[in-house]
Design a protein around this motif. Structure first.
Motif, short mmCIF file in Angstrom:
data_model
loop_
_atom_site.label_atom_id
_atom_site.label_comp_id
_atom_site.label_asym_id
_atom_site.label_seq_id
_atom_site.Cartn_x
_atom_site.Cartn_y
_atom_site.Cartn_z
N MET A 46 78.44 6.18 -16.10
CA MET A 46 77.47 5.53 -15.21
C MET A 46 77.26 6.34 -13.94
O MET A 46 76.11 6.53 -13.49
CB MET A 46 77.96 4.12 -14.85
CG MET A 46 77.03 3.36 -13.91
SD MET A 46 77.79 1.85 -13.27
CE MET A 46 79.12 2.55 -12.27
N LEU A 47 78.32 6.87 -13.35
CA LEU A 47 78.20 7.68 -12.15
C LEU A 47 77.42 8.97 -12.41
O LEU A 47 76.58 9.39 -11.60
CB LEU A 47 79.58 8.02 -11.59
CG LEU A 47 80.34 6.89 -10.89
CD1 LEU A 47 81.74 7.34 -10.53
CD2 LEU A 47 79.59 6.46 -9.64
N LEU A 48 77.66 9.59 -13.56
CA LEU A 48 76.94 10.82 -13.90
C LEU A 48 75.44 10.57 -14.01
O LEU A 48 74.63 11.36 -13.52
CB LEU A 48 77.48 11.40 -15.21
CG LEU A 48 78.88 12.00 -15.18
CD1 LEU A 48 79.29 12.45 -16.57
CD2 LEU A 48 78.94 13.17 -14.20
N ASN A 49 75.07 9.47 -14.64
CA ASN A 49 73.64 9.22 -14.89
C ASN A 49 72.95 8.54 -13.72
O ASN A 49 71.72 8.53 -13.66
CB ASN A 49 73.48 8.37 -16.15
CG ASN A 49 73.92 9.10 -17.39
OD1 ASN A 49 73.32 10.08 -17.80
ND2 ASN A 49 75.00 8.63 -18.01
N ALA A 50 73.72 7.94 -12.80
CA ALA A 50 73.11 7.30 -11.64
C ALA A 50 72.49 8.32 -10.70
O ALA A 50 71.52 8.02 -10.00
CB ALA A 50 74.14 6.45 -10.90
N PHE A 51 73.04 9.52 -10.67
CA PHE A 51 72.53 10.57 -9.78
C PHE A 51 71.90 11.71 -10.58
O PHE A 51 72.01 12.88 -10.23
CB PHE A 51 73.67 11.11 -8.91
CG PHE A 51 74.32 10.06 -8.06
CD1 PHE A 51 73.69 9.60 -6.91
CD2 PHE A 51 75.53 9.50 -8.42
CE1 PHE A 51 74.29 8.63 -6.12
CE2 PHE A 51 76.13 8.53 -7.63
CZ PHE A 51 75.50 8.09 -6.48
N LYS A 52 71.22 11.34 -11.66
CA LYS A 52 70.57 12.30 -12.53
C LYS A 52 69.09 11.94 -12.66
O LYS A 52 68.74 10.77 -12.79
CB LYS A 52 71.25 12.30 -13.91
CG LYS A 52 70.79 13.40 -14.85
CD LYS A 52 71.51 13.25 -16.18
CE LYS A 52 73.00 13.45 -16.03
NZ LYS A 52 73.70 13.38 -17.32
N SER A 53 68.23 12.92 -12.60
CA SER A 53 66.80 12.68 -12.72
C SER A 53 66.43 12.35 -14.16
O SER A 53 67.16 12.72 -15.10
CB SER A 53 66.02 13.90 -12.24
OG SER A 53 66.27 15.01 -13.09
N PRO A 54 65.30 11.67 -14.38
CA PRO A 54 64.88 11.37 -15.76
C PRO A 54 64.68 12.61 -16.61
O PRO A 54 65.04 12.62 -17.80
CB PRO A 54 63.57 10.60 -15.57
CG PRO A 54 63.69 9.99 -14.21
CD PRO A 54 64.44 10.99 -13.39
N ASP A 55 64.13 13.68 -16.03
CA ASP A 55 63.95 14.92 -16.79
C ASP A 55 65.29 15.53 -17.17
O ASP A 55 65.48 16.03 -18.29
CB ASP A 55 63.12 15.91 -15.97
CG ASP A 55 61.71 15.43 -15.75
OD1 ASP A 55 61.23 14.59 -16.56
OD2 ASP A 55 61.08 15.86 -14.76
#
Length: 301
Positions: free
Chosen positions: A55-64
């Motif tokens: 969750m932490l990895l994807n919370a600060f990741k752009s959609p692209d």
């Protein structure tokens, strides 16, 4: 003449004085079992923490970045726009306040109702005590899908449709059913000597409850208060049916609104989940000592 030396319990014979600071031998601190238990605990901890790390990895990741590299990759940049989108799209401060005041009221009222009901059943010795406790147990086993339609019609008839007070009333009763079942079992074994001594001193039932019973069961009540708050905060199905507009909805419903019929913005959903998790995490950390003391005191008593 031979001399027989008897070793008293807790004493060590001459020549076998234990070394100061030396831990006693037992199967949990020595041998392969210790390492097996340690390895098992590490594996369980990793499995429990893995969803939070993802969750932490994807919370600060752009959609692209998410579409290109997948959910398990490290973010190429520190992307915080997802948190801003979630905050503005769902009007998070309103949802947060709705969850806080409804969960807080349910926790306080549920504990109070549980204590009064359990006091009447466990100490008051009402007739049919076992049947009443059995009814409370069955009430905890009913699924929410069975209750939602009559509860919805009831709240509509009394003018509490689309109101947070409907959530407070419903979950106060639901949570207090569990609290009454638990406390009635505890108060059923309450020492009669304390009650008789208080009665001889002229204490009425209300003074016995507030000055004798309440101090003894206060650790258990604190645990129930924390559980009721967290359980009500996480409720989704009944609030989804009862609350139909954005100004009355709670945080779990706000998270569900991010999921569309044909598209799901996973980074924004993870960012919203992270923001929604922070209040409950702070609440748990703040009351962690109270929870630990309550559970320990209940175990000792």
């Amino acid at each position: 003449m031979a001399t027989v030396t008897e070793t008293l319990p807790g004493k060590h014979p001459a020549g076998d004085t234990p070394t100061p600071g030396r831990r006693p031998k037992d199967r949990f601190h020595r041998g392969p079992l210790r390492w097996v238990l340690l390895a098992f605990a590490v594996v369980v901890a990793i499995l429990m923490l893995a969803p939070f790390v993802i969750m932490l990895l994807n919370a600060f990741k752009s959609p692209d970045d998410y579409s290109t590299n997948g959910p398990l990759s490290w973010p190429n940049e520190f992307y915080t726009h997802g948190i801003k989108v979630f905050w503005e799209r769902v009007d998070f401060p309103v949802k947060l306040w709705n969850s806080v005041w409804t969960s807080g009221l349910v926790a306080v009222l549920g504990v109070a109702l549980s204590l009064l009901s359990a006091y009447a059943i466990g100490i008051g010795r009402v007739k049919g005590r076992l049947w009443i406790v059995g009814v409370f147990l069955l009430a905890n086993m009913l699924p929410q899908e069975v209750l939602v339609y009559p509860l919805f019609r009831m709240m509509q008839n009394i003018g509490l449709g689309n109101s947070g007070w409907s959530i407070v009333i419903i979950f106060t009763v639901i949570q207090s059913a569990f609290g009454t079942y638990l406390l009635a079992s505890v108060l059923g074994t309450f020492p009669k000597a304390l009650l008789e001594a208080a009665a001889l001193d002229g204490a009425n039932r209300w003074k016995i409850l507030t000055r004798v019973v309440f101090p003894v069961v206060r650790p258990t009540l604190s645990v129930l208060l924390i559980f009721f708050f967290i359980w009500t905060w996480n409720e989704f199905f009944i609030p989804l049916v009862m609350l139909t507009t954005g100004d009355t909805q709670t945080v779990p419903i706000a998270l569900a609104s991010l999921q569309g019929d044909r598209m799901l913005d996973v980074p924004t959903l993870n960012a919203g989940t992270l923001v929604s998790l922070i209040p409950t995490l702070l609440f748990f950390l703040f009351f962690q000592r109270t929870l630990t003391r309550g559970i320990t005191a209940g175990a000792v008593k």
